[in-house]
Design a protein around this motif. Structure first.
Motif, short mmCIF file in Angstrom:
data_model
loop_
_atom_site.label_atom_id
_atom_site.label_comp_id
_atom_site.label_asym_id
_atom_site.label_seq_id
_atom_site.Cartn_x
_atom_site.Cartn_y
_atom_site.Cartn_z
N PRO A 32 0.80 -1.24 0.00
CA PRO A 32 0.00 0.00 0.00
C PRO A 32 0.83 1.28 0.00
O PRO A 32 0.48 2.24 -0.71
CB PRO A 32 -0.82 -0.12 1.29
N SER A 33 1.93 1.31 0.74
CA SER A 33 2.70 2.56 0.80
C SER A 33 3.44 2.81 -0.52
O SER A 33 3.45 3.93 -1.03
CB SER A 33 3.68 2.53 1.98
N TYR A 51 9.80 -2.18 -8.28
CA TYR A 51 10.20 -3.58 -8.35
C TYR A 51 9.48 -4.32 -7.22
O TYR A 51 9.61 -3.95 -6.05
CB TYR A 51 11.71 -3.73 -8.12
N ARG A 54 7.14 -10.34 -5.53
CA ARG A 54 6.14 -11.36 -5.86
C ARG A 54 5.60 -11.12 -7.27
O ARG A 54 5.92 -10.12 -7.91
CB ARG A 54 4.98 -11.27 -4.88
N ILE A 61 -2.02 -6.31 2.06
CA ILE A 61 -3.46 -5.96 2.01
C ILE A 61 -4.33 -7.21 1.91
O ILE A 61 -5.36 -7.33 2.58
CB ILE A 61 -3.76 -5.04 0.79
O1 48F Z 1 4.45 -5.48 3.52
P1 48F Z 1 3.84 -4.47 2.63
O2 48F Z 1 2.36 -4.46 2.49
O3 48F Z 1 4.42 -3.04 3.10
P2 48F Z 1 3.72 -1.63 3.39
O4 48F Z 1 3.36 -0.94 2.13
O5 48F Z 1 2.34 -2.01 4.12
C1 48F Z 1 2.33 -2.73 5.34
C2 48F Z 1 0.95 -3.34 5.52
O6 48F Z 1 0.69 -4.24 4.47
C3 48F Z 1 0.78 -4.11 6.84
C4 48F Z 1 0.83 -3.30 8.08
C5 48F Z 1 0.18 -2.01 8.22
O7 48F Z 1 -1.12 -1.97 7.93
O8 48F Z 1 1.44 -3.69 9.03
O9 48F Z 1 1.80 -5.10 6.94
O10 48F Z 1 4.60 -0.94 4.33
O11 48F Z 1 4.45 -4.60 1.16
C6 48F Z 1 5.84 -4.73 0.96
C7 48F Z 1 6.05 -5.32 -0.43
O12 48F Z 1 7.42 -5.30 -0.71
C8 48F Z 1 7.80 -6.53 -1.36
C9 48F Z 1 6.89 -7.56 -0.71
O13 48F Z 1 6.74 -8.70 -1.54
C10 48F Z 1 5.59 -6.77 -0.54
O14 48F Z 1 4.73 -6.90 -1.66
N1 48F Z 1 9.23 -6.71 -1.10
C11 48F Z 1 9.83 -6.97 0.11
N2 48F Z 1 11.16 -7.03 -0.03
C12 48F Z 1 11.43 -6.79 -1.35
C13 48F Z 1 10.20 -6.59 -2.03
C14 48F Z 1 12.63 -6.72 -2.13
N3 48F Z 1 13.84 -6.89 -1.57
N4 48F Z 1 12.53 -6.49 -3.45
C15 48F Z 1 11.31 -6.31 -4.05
N5 48F Z 1 10.14 -6.36 -3.35
#
Ligand code: 48F
Length: 266
Positions: A32-33, A51, A54, A61
């Motif tokens: 989401p962020s 990038y 997945r 979400i």
């Molecule tokens: O975890 P994620 O949803 O991060 P966010 O945008 O949101 C957090 C919330 O979903 C939730 C919460 C608050 O409501 O606690 O957890 O901060 O999305 C992070 C994305 O980054 C990808 C991972 O597959 C996910 O889709 N990701 C993580 N590490 C890498 C990556 C990497 N090294 N390279 C590419 N993608």
């Protein structure tokens, strides 16, 4: 016919990879962020690339709250929800609920329609740092499939003016950047246990630049600054993404003004 299919994939795919090997803003993570930051930056005219490790968008979400299919946001996040044309239902106490599938689809559509590019199945492994003064100028990446295979395959590079860690709880990129490059002066404080209302506010407050060229948004902010996690409320994630877009816009505009001045003086 098979050869035409091949040609279309290889020519067009390679063209995209080359076109997007040097961008204004590179975001690791299509949660989401990251998706929110991408939309607001792309619609301001920046070349934005995400990038995502997945083969799908949305990060955390899709799991809703412990797999119960509702996302909760607070009133403060509603302007962003409206920007993305996401339907939200008012419930009690200033909260709204959103269908997770709709949130994933519309955040991604918003980012893509604004002009951001998303490559799926790409794992960002490391950063590129140039010194004097130390600055993050890009990343090393692998296809996730290669990373999972365990084969020893060297990565490729992408350059950027701003790198965003939107990788979630572990703030993976900032952790790697800090560990391998002490000159960046990054100290990871580690995420603390849950305190939703405090965390929702502090995540947005601490969103921003971590080192020259390196930024953090979303739940990754907690790991960097030692903030409590917030659990299944998502308004802070959206507000963090939007705030970061504004910060990066300012930084990149200032940097290009600075360059312009340098040229004149020279
Ligand atoms: O975890 P994620 O949803 O991060 P966010 O945008 O949101 C957090 C919330 O979903 C939730 C919460 C608050 O409501 O606690 O957890 O901060 O999305 C992070 C994305 O980054 C990808 C991972 O597959 C996910 O889709 N990701 C993580 N590490 C890498 C990556 C990497 N090294 N390279 C590419 N993608």
């Amino acid at each position: 016919m098979e050869l035409q299919i091949n040609q279309a994939i290889i020519r067009e795919g390679m063209r995209d990879l080359e076109d997007f090997s040097d961008v204004d803003v590179l975001i690791a993570g299509a949660g989401p962020s990251g998706l929110t930051a991408a939309k607001y930056l792309a619609e301001r005219g920046f070349k934005v690339l995400i990038y995502e490790r997945r083969l799908s968008f949305g990060g955390g979400i899709g799991g809703g709250g412990n797999m119960i299919p509702k996302i909760v946001v607070q009133t403060e996040a509603l302007p962003i929800v409206e920007d993305f044309k996401i339907r939200a239902k008012k419930v009690e106490n200033g909260f709204f609920t959103i269908d997770p599938a709709e949130l994933i689809a519309k955040l991604a559509t918003g980012a893509l329609d604004a002009g951001a590019k998303i490559f799926l199945g790409v794992n960002v492994d490391d950063v590129i740092v140039r010194d004097a003064p130390p600055r993050v100028v890009g990343v090393l990446w692998h296809w996730t499939a290669i990373q999972l295979s365990g084969l020893h395959v060297d990565p490729l590079y992408t350059h950027c003016k701003a790198l965003v860690d939107a990788t979630g709880h572990d703030a993976e990129l900032i952790a790697i950047a800090g560990r391998k490059n002490p000159e960046l002066g990054i100290e990871m404080a580690g995420e603390k246990s849950n305190w939703s209302e405090v965390s929702e506010r502090l995540v947005v407050e601490h969103t921003g630049r971590v080192a020259q060229g390196l930024y953090v948004t979303g739940i990754a902010v907690c790991a960097v600054y030692g903030l409590p996690r917030m659990g299944p409320i998502f308004g802070g994630m959206l507000m963090s993404g939007k705030k970061l877009a504004e910060i990066i816009e300012k930084d990149l505009k200032n940097a290009s003004k600075g360059k312009g001045k340098g040229k004149k003086a020279g």
